[in-house]
Design a protein around this motif. Structure first.
Motif, PDB file in Angstrom:
ATOM      1  N   GLN A  68      57.988  28.113  40.073  1.00 14.60           N
ATOM      2  CA  GLN A  68      58.455  29.356  41.301  1.00 14.60           C
ATOM      3  C   GLN A  68      58.766  30.316  40.772  1.00 14.60           C
ATOM      4  OE1 GLN A  68      61.436  27.813  44.193  1.00 14.60           O
ATOM      5  NE2 GLN A  68      60.797  29.363  45.481  1.00 14.60           N
ATOM      6  N   TYR A  69      58.323  31.464  41.301  1.00 10.36           N
ATOM      7  CA  TYR A  69      58.888  32.983  40.447  1.00 10.36           C
ATOM      8  C   TYR A  69      60.273  33.237  41.170  1.00 10.36           C
ATOM      9  CZ  TYR A  69      54.070  33.670  38.541  1.00 10.36           C
ATOM     10  OH  TYR A  69      52.918  33.608  37.769  1.00 10.36           O
ATOM     11  N   LYS A  70      61.210  33.807  40.048  1.00 12.86           N
ATOM     12  CA  LYS A  70      62.435  33.809  40.605  1.00 12.86           C
ATOM     13  C   LYS A  70      62.590  34.837  42.043  1.00 12.86           C
ATOM     14  CE  LYS A  70      65.173  32.662  36.908  1.00 12.86           C
ATOM     15  NZ  LYS A  70      64.315  32.255  36.070  1.00 12.86           N
ATOM     16  N   ASN A  71      61.779  35.905  41.880  1.00  5.02           N
ATOM     17  CA  ASN A  71      62.156  36.907  42.999  1.00  5.02           C
ATOM     18  C   ASN A  71      61.051  36.278  44.393  1.00  5.02           C
ATOM     19  OD1 ASN A  71      59.743  37.254  41.507  1.00  5.02           O
ATOM     20  ND2 ASN A  71      59.752  39.416  41.472  1.00  5.02           N
ATOM     21  N   ASN A  72      60.413  35.155  44.385  1.00  2.00           N
ATOM     22  CA  ASN A  72      59.642  34.970  45.280  1.00  2.00           C
ATOM     23  C   ASN A  72      59.814  33.687  46.000  1.00  2.00           C
ATOM     24  OD1 ASN A  72      56.987  34.605  46.354  1.00  2.00           O
ATOM     25  ND2 ASN A  72      55.916  35.489  45.141  1.00  2.00           N
TER      26      ASN A  72
ATOM     27  N   ILE B 177      56.386  28.886  46.566  1.00  3.49           N
ATOM     28  CA  ILE B 177      56.064  27.968  45.295  1.00  3.49           C
ATOM     29  C   ILE B 177      54.730  28.452  44.699  1.00  3.49           C
ATOM     30  CG2 ILE B 177      55.565  25.726  44.678  1.00  3.49           C
ATOM     31  CD1 ILE B 177      57.726  24.851  46.530  1.00  3.49           C
ATOM     32  N   ALA B 178      54.484  28.751  43.541  1.00  2.00           N
ATOM     33  CA  ALA B 178      53.407  29.251  42.759  1.00  2.00           C
ATOM     34  C   ALA B 178      52.599  27.899  42.615  1.00  2.00           C
ATOM     35  CB  ALA B 178      53.614  30.304  41.473  1.00  2.00           C
ATOM     36  N   LEU B 179      52.927  27.033  41.921  1.00  3.53           N
ATOM     37  CA  LEU B 179      52.318  25.587  41.437  1.00  3.53           C
ATOM     38  C   LEU B 179      53.020  24.681  41.681  1.00  3.53           C
ATOM     39  CD1 LEU B 179      51.053  26.890  37.833  1.00  3.53           C
ATOM     40  CD2 LEU B 179      49.793  26.526  40.057  1.00  3.53           C
TER      41      LEU B 179
ATOM     42  N   GLY C  23      39.549  28.916  43.016  1.00  2.86           N
ATOM     43  CA  GLY C  23      40.589  28.954  44.197  1.00  2.86           C
ATOM     44  C   GLY C  23      40.648  30.394  44.786  1.00  2.86           C
ATOM     45  N   PRO C  24      41.154  30.745  45.938  1.00  2.00           N
ATOM     46  CA  PRO C  24      41.352  32.091  46.484  1.00  2.00           C
ATOM     47  C   PRO C  24      42.504  32.744  46.010  1.00  2.00           C
ATOM     48  CG  PRO C  24      42.114  30.424  48.103  1.00  2.00           C
ATOM     49  CD  PRO C  24      41.650  29.745  47.067  1.00  2.00           C
ATOM     50  N   SER C  25      42.484  33.914  46.440  1.00  2.00           N
ATOM     51  CA  SER C  25      43.556  34.985  45.593  1.00  2.00           C
ATOM     52  C   SER C  25      44.941  34.531  45.845  1.00  2.00           C
ATOM     53  CB  SER C  25      43.147  36.236  46.249  1.00  2.00           C
ATOM     54  OG  SER C  25      44.245  37.377  45.690  1.00  2.00           O
ATOM     55  N   GLY C  26      45.724  34.233  45.022  1.00  2.00           N
ATOM     56  CA  GLY C  26      46.921  34.076  45.079  1.00  2.00           C
ATOM     57  C   GLY C  26      47.273  32.595  45.271  1.00  2.00           C
ATOM     58  N   CYS C  27      46.416  31.813  44.865  1.00  2.00           N
ATOM     59  CA  CYS C  27      46.687  30.307  44.899  1.00  2.00           C
ATOM     60  C   CYS C  27      47.397  29.613  43.430  1.00  2.00           C
ATOM     61  CB  CYS C  27      45.346  29.431  45.167  1.00  2.00           C
ATOM     62  SG  CYS C  27      44.023  29.409  43.669  1.00  2.00           S
ATOM     63  N   GLY C  28      47.455  30.666  42.681  1.00  2.00           N
ATOM     64  CA  GLY C  28      48.139  30.195  41.501  1.00  2.00           C
ATOM     65  C   GLY C  28      47.223  29.935  40.119  1.00  2.00           C
ATOM     66  N   LYS C  29      46.114  30.428  40.159  1.00  2.00           N
ATOM     67  CA  LYS C  29      45.317  30.265  39.008  1.00  2.00           C
ATOM     68  C   LYS C  29      45.647  31.120  37.793  1.00  2.00           C
ATOM     69  CE  LYS C  29      41.518  32.274  41.305  1.00  2.00           C
ATOM     70  NZ  LYS C  29      42.295  32.560  42.481  1.00  2.00           N
ATOM     71  N   THR C  30      46.096  32.128  37.859  1.00  2.00           N
ATOM     72  CA  THR C  30      46.647  32.913  36.769  1.00  2.00           C
ATOM     73  C   THR C  30      47.845  32.530  36.081  1.00  2.00           C
ATOM     74  OG1 THR C  30      45.318  34.904  37.284  1.00  2.00           O
ATOM     75  CG2 THR C  30      47.233  35.359  35.922  1.00  2.00           C
ATOM     76  N   THR C  31      48.755  31.824  37.256  1.00  2.00           N
ATOM     77  CA  THR C  31      49.882  31.341  36.926  1.00  2.00           C
ATOM     78  C   THR C  31      49.801  30.328  35.964  1.00  2.00           C
ATOM     79  OG1 THR C  31      50.879  32.043  38.832  1.00  2.00           O
ATOM     80  CG2 THR C  31      52.148  30.399  37.674  1.00  2.00           C
ATOM     81  N   LEU C  32      48.920  29.595  36.365  1.00  2.00           N
ATOM     82  CA  LEU C  32      48.643  28.035  35.763  1.00  2.00           C
ATOM     83  C   LEU C  32      48.012  28.632  34.212  1.00  2.00           C
ATOM     84  CD1 LEU C  32      48.473  25.004  35.367  1.00  2.00           C
ATOM     85  CD2 LEU C  32      46.339  25.126  36.170  1.00  2.00           C
TER      86      LEU C  32
ATOM     87  N   ASP D 145      40.222  34.322  32.329  1.00  2.00           N
ATOM     88  CA  ASP D 145      40.656  34.625  33.807  1.00  2.00           C
ATOM     89  C   ASP D 145      39.931  35.574  34.407  1.00  2.00           C
ATOM     90  OD1 ASP D 145      42.105  34.876  35.972  1.00  2.00           O
ATOM     91  OD2 ASP D 145      44.093  35.628  34.872  1.00  2.00           O
ATOM     92  N   GLU D 146      39.085  35.034  35.091  1.00  2.00           N
ATOM     93  CA  GLU D 146      37.835  35.945  35.810  1.00  2.00           C
ATOM     94  C   GLU D 146      37.265  37.077  35.000  1.00  2.00           C
ATOM     95  OE1 GLU D 146      38.358  36.225  39.823  1.00  2.00           O
ATOM     96  OE2 GLU D 146      40.062  35.187  40.180  1.00  2.00           O
ATOM     97  N   PRO D 147      36.533  36.612  33.849  1.00  2.00           N
ATOM     98  CA  PRO D 147      36.072  37.398  33.113  1.00  2.00           C
ATOM     99  C   PRO D 147      34.969  38.522  33.574  1.00  2.00           C
ATOM    100  CG  PRO D 147      35.382  35.346  32.393  1.00  2.00           C
ATOM    101  CD  PRO D 147      36.126  35.310  33.394  1.00  2.00           C
TER     102      PRO D 147
HETATM  103  N1  LIG Z   1      55.374  38.035  38.436  1.00  2.00           N
HETATM  104  C1  LIG Z   1      55.476  37.574  39.710  1.00  2.00           C
HETATM  105  N2  LIG Z   1      56.544  37.677  40.309  1.00  2.00           N
HETATM  106  C2  LIG Z   1      56.566  37.050  41.584  1.00  2.00           C
HETATM  107  N3  LIG Z   1      55.620  36.110  41.960  1.00  2.00           N
HETATM  108  C3  LIG Z   1      54.276  36.304  41.550  1.00  2.00           C
HETATM  109  C4  LIG Z   1      54.210  36.770  40.270  1.00  2.00           C
HETATM  110  N4  LIG Z   1      52.921  36.601  39.776  1.00  2.00           N
HETATM  111  C5  LIG Z   1      52.391  36.165  40.880  1.00  2.00           C
HETATM  112  N5  LIG Z   1      53.342  35.619  41.794  1.00  2.00           N
HETATM  113  C6  LIG Z   1      53.023  34.938  43.280  1.00  2.00           C
HETATM  114  O1  LIG Z   1      52.433  33.628  42.710  1.00  2.00           O
HETATM  115  C7  LIG Z   1      51.578  33.295  43.312  1.00  2.00           C
HETATM  116  C8  LIG Z   1      50.261  32.962  42.710  1.00  2.00           C
HETATM  117  O2  LIG Z   1      49.694  34.107  41.925  1.00  2.00           O
HETATM  118  P1  LIG Z   1      48.582  34.156  40.848  1.00  2.00           P
HETATM  119  O3  LIG Z   1      48.491  35.486  40.317  1.00  2.00           O
HETATM  120  O4  LIG Z   1      48.741  32.943  39.923  1.00  2.00           O
HETATM  121  O5  LIG Z   1      47.334  33.828  42.054  1.00  2.00           O
HETATM  122  P2  LIG Z   1      45.851  33.898  41.448  1.00  2.00           P
HETATM  123  O6  LIG Z   1      45.159  32.728  42.024  1.00  2.00           O
HETATM  124  O7  LIG Z   1      45.708  34.272  40.079  1.00  2.00           O
HETATM  125  O8  LIG Z   1      45.416  35.063  42.497  1.00  2.00           O
HETATM  126  P3  LIG Z   1      44.172  36.179  42.192  1.00  2.00           P
HETATM  127  O9  LIG Z   1      42.657  35.656  42.454  1.00  2.00           O
HETATM  128  O10 LIG Z   1      44.405  37.072  43.161  1.00  2.00           O
HETATM  129  O11 LIG Z   1      44.207  36.841  40.817  1.00  2.00           O
HETATM  130  C9  LIG Z   1      51.216  34.455  44.531  1.00  2.00           C
HETATM  131  O12 LIG Z   1      51.840  33.932  45.529  1.00  2.00           O
HETATM  132  C10 LIG Z   1      51.911  35.457  43.864  1.00  2.00           C
HETATM  133  O13 LIG Z   1      52.338  36.684  44.764  1.00  2.00           O
END
Ligand SMILES: Nc1ncnc2c1ncn2[C@@H]1O[C@H](COP(=O)(O)OP(=O)(O)OP(=O)(O)O)[C@@H](O)[C@H]1O
Ligand SMILES: [Mg+2]
Length: 267
Positions: free
Chosen positions: A19-23, A26-28, A45-54, A172-174
């Motif tokens: 979980q990101y501190k300012n959010n 839950i990201a994952l 997965g769709p935008s914002g689902c947590g792919k880049t975070t993982l 990451d989405e190259p």
């Molecule tokens: N630095 C951050 N600080 C706070 N919240 C974040 C941060 N980065 C991502 N998030 C939040 O974490 C969740 C997952 O984000 P992430 O970037 O992993 O999604 P994604 O699947 O890669 O999306 P996309 O397809 O748009 O790239 C989202 O709700 C996003 O808003």
């Protein structure tokens, strides 16, 4: 799939939470998957689902709140990025604008070789040129990134990663910034690399068709969670729930239907 299921686990992702501190979101949420040696695994997965975070957690650019990562059975959860033997290719290429293509490819490799006293500058330059030739961009060795197309830049980013001989390549989405024809070329480039070097690959995309065309297995994500992990045929024949059915299977079917309609009209 038989050969994969019999092979070794390369990367074990175990119960990752983030979980990101300012959010508040839950990201994952308890993400676990074993990536097999030599496997091509897509994360779809769709935008914002947590792919880049993982991916950032796998690469060591971000720490999970809890959970573990094992590379070849060794715990790397707290290891710095440079100690992980993972190469990452980003959507926006992240090339050094003030360096030529050749310098972009040799820069990190040269620093690493110097540190490890493993190769001379000449050997690294020769290896870089060989990779540029294999990727079809040797003619651009002396050019700067600004003079390259998106597809060419992505090949430079791939060469720069490949020269470090990573155990796993992360993407990451190259292809997402590229036109359709260039995307298709890039697919072939990436799959050729996988066939030649046997590199384990983890590939993020939000494009169902791309995931189905390239992957041994696909990990489908909904917000923060894994919905299903399976081969393309397992997912199409038995989607785990309504979300997988509508996001993956129905979307693919819609594309096929439009193509069939278009073909029908043109015949
Ligand atoms: N630095 C951050 N600080 C706070 N919240 C974040 C941060 N980065 C991502 N998030 C939040 O974490 C969740 C997952 O984000 P992430 O970037 O992993 O999604 P994604 O699947 O890669 O999306 P996309 O397809 O748009 O790239 C989202 O709700 C996003 O808003
Ligand atoms: Mg992302």
């Amino acid at each position: 799939m038989d050969t994969l299921s019999m092979s070794n686990c390369k990367l074990s992702i175990q119960g990752i939470n983030k979980q990101y501190k300012n959010n508040k979101a839950i990201a994952l949420d308890n993400v676990s998957v074993d990536v097999m040696e030599g496997e091509f695994l897509s994360i779809l997965g769709p935008s914002g689902c947590g792919k880049t975070t993982l991916l950032r957690i796998i690469a060591g650019l971000l720490q999970p709140d809890s959970g573990k990562l094992l590379l070849d059975g060794k715990d790397i959860t707290d290891a710095p990025p440079a100690k992980r033997s993972l190469g990452i290719v980003f959507q926006n290429y992240a090339l050094f604008e003030n360096m030529t293509v050749l310098e972009n490819v040799t820069y990190a490799a040269y620093l690493k070789a110097k540190r490890e006293k493993s190769a001379t500058k000449e050997e690294i330059t020769a290896r870089a040129m060989e990779l540029l030739r294999e990727l079809g961009i040797a003619d651009y060795a002396k050019k700067y990134p600004a003079a390259l197309s998106g597809g060419q830049m992505q090949r430079v980013a791939i060469a720069r990663t490949l020269i470090l001989n990573p155990d796993i390549m992360l993407f990451d989405e190259p292809a997402s910034a590229l036109d359709v024809a260039t995307r298709l070329q890039l697919r072939t480039v990436i799959k050729d690399i996988q066939a030649k070097f046997g590199t384990t690959m983890i590939y993020i995309t939000h494009d169902q068709e791309e995931a189905f065309a390239m992957s041994d297995r696909i990990m489908v994500m909904e917000t923060a969670k894994i919905s299903q992990i399976g081969t393309p045929s397992e997912i199409v024949s038995a989607p785990a729930n309504d979300y997988v059915k509508s996001f993956v299977v129905d979307n693919l079917q819609t594309k096929i239907d439009s193509l069939n309609r278009a073909l029908g009209k043109s015949v």
